[in-house]
Design a protein around this motif. Structure first.
Motif, mmCIF file in Angstrom:
data_model
loop_
_atom_site.group_PDB
_atom_site.id
_atom_site.type_symbol
_atom_site.label_atom_id
_atom_site.label_comp_id
_atom_site.label_asym_id
_atom_site.label_seq_id
_atom_site.Cartn_x
_atom_site.Cartn_y
_atom_site.Cartn_z
ATOM 1 N N MET A 280 76.233 -63.232 -77.634
ATOM 2 C CA MET A 280 74.932 -62.556 -77.704
ATOM 3 C C MET A 280 74.992 -61.432 -78.756
ATOM 4 N N LYS A 281 74.070 -61.452 -79.694
ATOM 5 C CA LYS A 281 74.052 -60.437 -80.748
ATOM 6 C C LYS A 281 73.478 -59.124 -80.236
ATOM 7 N N THR A 282 74.018 -58.013 -80.737
ATOM 8 C CA THR A 282 73.435 -56.722 -80.348
ATOM 9 C C THR A 282 72.222 -56.446 -81.233
ATOM 10 N N ILE A 283 71.100 -56.220 -80.569
ATOM 11 C CA ILE A 283 69.882 -55.908 -81.321
ATOM 12 C C ILE A 283 69.348 -54.578 -80.807
ATOM 13 N N LYS A 284 69.163 -53.630 -81.699
ATOM 14 C CA LYS A 284 68.612 -52.331 -81.272
ATOM 15 C C LYS A 284 67.154 -52.266 -81.687
ATOM 16 N N GLN A 285 66.398 -51.468 -80.956
ATOM 17 C CA GLN A 285 64.954 -51.426 -81.185
ATOM 18 C C GLN A 285 64.493 -49.977 -81.386
ATOM 19 N N LEU A 286 63.594 -49.788 -82.331
ATOM 20 C CA LEU A 286 62.982 -48.475 -82.532
ATOM 21 C C LEU A 286 61.473 -48.663 -82.495
ATOM 22 N N LYS A 287 60.822 -47.899 -81.626
ATOM 23 C CA LYS A 287 59.363 -48.041 -81.539
ATOM 24 C C LYS A 287 58.687 -47.093 -82.520
ATOM 25 N N VAL A 288 57.729 -47.625 -83.253
ATOM 26 C CA VAL A 288 56.975 -46.798 -84.196
ATOM 27 C C VAL A 288 55.568 -46.668 -83.653
ATOM 28 N N SER A 289 55.089 -45.438 -83.634
ATOM 29 C CA SER A 289 53.763 -45.218 -83.092
ATOM 30 C C SER A 289 52.932 -44.440 -84.106
ATOM 31 N N THR A 290 51.899 -45.093 -84.629
ATOM 32 C CA THR A 290 51.031 -44.419 -85.606
ATOM 33 C C THR A 290 49.601 -44.467 -85.063
ATOM 34 N N PRO A 291 48.698 -43.663 -85.590
ATOM 35 C CA PRO A 291 47.317 -43.718 -85.086
ATOM 36 C C PRO A 291 46.725 -45.120 -85.178
ATOM 37 N N SER A 292 47.104 -45.917 -86.195
ATOM 38 C CA SER A 292 46.469 -47.238 -86.322
ATOM 39 C C SER A 292 47.182 -48.334 -85.544
ATOM 40 N N SER A 293 48.466 -48.190 -85.240
ATOM 41 C CA SER A 293 49.134 -49.247 -84.466
ATOM 42 C C SER A 293 50.515 -48.825 -83.962
ATOM 43 N N ASN A 294 50.991 -49.616 -82.995
ATOM 44 C CA ASN A 294 52.339 -49.411 -82.460
ATOM 45 C C ASN A 294 53.127 -50.684 -82.731
ATOM 46 N N TYR A 295 54.336 -50.524 -83.188
ATOM 47 C CA TYR A 295 55.159 -51.718 -83.422
ATOM 48 C C TYR A 295 56.631 -51.352 -83.322
ATOM 49 N N SER A 296 57.476 -52.374 -83.416
ATOM 50 C CA SER A 296 58.902 -52.101 -83.293
ATOM 51 C C SER A 296 59.658 -52.525 -84.541
ATOM 52 N N ILE A 297 60.746 -51.812 -84.750
ATOM 53 C CA ILE A 297 61.690 -52.205 -85.794
ATOM 54 C C ILE A 297 62.946 -52.646 -85.040
ATOM 55 N N TYR A 298 63.486 -53.793 -85.391
ATOM 56 C CA TYR A 298 64.688 -54.312 -84.725
ATOM 57 C C TYR A 298 65.846 -54.270 -85.719
ATOM 58 N N PHE A 299 67.010 -53.873 -85.214
ATOM 59 C CA PHE A 299 68.188 -53.708 -86.075
ATOM 60 C C PHE A 299 69.353 -54.528 -85.536
ATOM 61 N N GLY A 300 70.105 -55.105 -86.426
ATOM 62 C CA GLY A 300 71.314 -55.804 -85.997
ATOM 63 C C GLY A 300 71.989 -56.439 -87.187
ATOM 64 N N ASN A 301 73.095 -57.144 -86.907
ATOM 65 C CA ASN A 301 73.794 -57.833 -87.982
ATOM 66 C C ASN A 301 73.766 -59.326 -87.717
ATOM 67 N N ASP A 302 73.154 -60.065 -88.591
ATOM 68 C CA ASP A 302 73.049 -61.523 -88.497
ATOM 69 C C ASP A 302 72.386 -61.961 -87.177
ATOM 70 N N PHE A 303 71.285 -61.356 -86.870
ATOM 71 C CA PHE A 303 70.630 -61.641 -85.578
ATOM 72 C C PHE A 303 69.351 -62.470 -85.704
ATOM 73 N N ILE A 304 68.897 -62.717 -86.957
ATOM 74 C CA ILE A 304 67.593 -63.370 -87.147
ATOM 75 C C ILE A 304 67.482 -64.658 -86.334
ATOM 76 N N ASN A 305 68.561 -65.476 -86.398
ATOM 77 C CA ASN A 305 68.453 -66.770 -85.731
ATOM 78 C C ASN A 305 68.483 -66.716 -84.215
ATOM 79 N N SER A 306 68.879 -65.585 -83.663
ATOM 80 C CA SER A 306 68.862 -65.501 -82.200
ATOM 81 C C SER A 306 67.663 -64.661 -81.727
ATOM 82 N N PHE A 307 66.739 -64.378 -82.654
ATOM 83 C CA PHE A 307 65.590 -63.536 -82.296
ATOM 84 C C PHE A 307 64.331 -64.397 -82.141
#
Ligand code: GLY
Length: 362
Positions: free
Chosen positions: A1-28
């Protein structure tokens, strides 16, 4: 299982997340980000085939009902209304609906262009970014600035368009040249200087050899901390009416250097490297940092293989003239972001001409 970290971004127009990891695209799972079944993939054709295949397979796993691509050579010339129009005509011909998602894959040129198209096609569709350069991971893909170049000036046409998500995968950095990595470190240093002394000491101790075991995880942590600084600032001031301007630390000088060199000399990150030395010198001349602090900033910039001297064709008087004719500067008054001590930024205006010229003597 790949380690994936998440950062939530909150702006007046929208909320979204940034995901961080190494070689995790295919398990996301893409459905975590969007339920859209119509996916349009915009990517830089210069990227390694294996990386392109990885992202295509990540998209296919979500079983889209429609999946089409647009490949282009990501360079400043192609970051244009013409390329945007080609993409838009393709979206129209292929009947992409309002519920479509654009996935961008490339450096800052690609994320800027794809974000811009997403902001205007059918008055706005979803976009997510998979940035492949360090500069795009810590800067361009986060915060919603999108755009293309006009015939004469960079980034003159654009829109604020926050993405649905950003996937920051350090796997893609492994094929980057030393020069492109340095360009990205420049923006991390900027975030540390304006906001975070601890990040500055981490950068001081960081071993840049990302092929060495453990270093890629450390780099991922630096990227996360740096992105968090940007996300916090954007959360407070999405449209650059106040504190977002701090993110332009070093940039007034950098844009002038790039323009004097007709965008054919230093790349953006390198120009920001020298620009930050000038902005630090201005902070010193205005009594906001001391000479030891100035030397420390300069040697950190040097440590990351960034230039700390003005290029030969960039005499101070020419740079000042270019700053004064910058199409984006507010009326005729020059505004600079300086340091009010390390880790704190401030906007200054009405700086003497002599001081500006002396800040260019580094
Ligand atoms: N690159 C500076 C900003 O996004 O505001």
């Amino acid at each position: 299982m790949k380690t994936i970290k998440q950062l939530k971004v909150s702006t007046p127009s929208s909320n979204y997340s940034i995901y961080f990891g190494n070689d995790f695209i295919n398990s996301f799972p893409l459905k975590k980000i969007s339920n859209s079944k119509e996916i349009f993939f915009i990517f830089d054709s210069k990227l390694p085939d294996l990386s392109i295949r990885k992202v295509k397979s990540f998209i296919r796993k979500s079983k889209p009902s429609k999946f089409e691509s647009f490949r282009f050579i990501a360079n400043e010339k192609n970051k244009s209304l013409e390329t945007s129009q080609k993409i838009i005509e393709k979206l129209i011909d292929l009947k992409f609906s309002r519920d479509s998602l654009i996935v961008s894959f490339g450096g800052g040129i690609t994320t800027d262009l794809a974000g811009f198209v997403a902001s205007v096609y059918l008055r706005g569709i979803e976009v997510m970014h998979i940035p492949t350069t360090l500069l795009a991971q810590v800067d361009a893909s986060v915060g919603g600035k999108t755009g293309v170049n006009s015939k004469k000036f960079k980034n003159m046409i654009g829109a604020f368009k926050q993405p649905e998500a950003v996937l920051i995968d350090t796997y893609f950095l492994k094929s980057l040249s030393k020069r492109h990595l340095a360009a990205g470190y420049s923006e991390i240093i900027k975030h540390a200087l304006i906001e975070d002394k601890d990040l500055l000491s981490k950068l001081d101790n960081f071993d840049q050899n990302i092929q060495k075991k453990g270093n890629i995880t450390e780099l991922s942590n630096l990227i996360r901390t740096s992105t968090k600084i940007k996300a916090n600032i954007v959360g407070q001031d999405e449209r650059e009416k106040s504190v977002r301007a701090y993110l332009n630390f070093g940039h007034t000088f950098a844009h002038a250097i790039e323009s004097v060199q007709s965008f054919k000399g230093l790349n953006h990150g390198e120009a920001v490297g020298v620009g930050m030395v000038c902005a630090a010198k201005l902070s010193l001349l205005l009594g906001k940092i001391n000479s030891q602090e100035f030397d420390k900033i300069k040697s950190l910039i040097k440590k990351f293989n960034l230039p700390t001297k003005l290029p030969t064709n960039c005499e101070p008087a020419r740079i000042l003239k270019a700053m004064q004719s910058d199409k984006k500067s507010k009326d005729t008054t020059l505004r600079f972001i300086i340091l009010d001590g390390i880790g704190k930024a401030k906007i200054v205006e009405n700086v003497d001409r002599e001081k500006i010229l002396n800040s260019l003597k580094i």
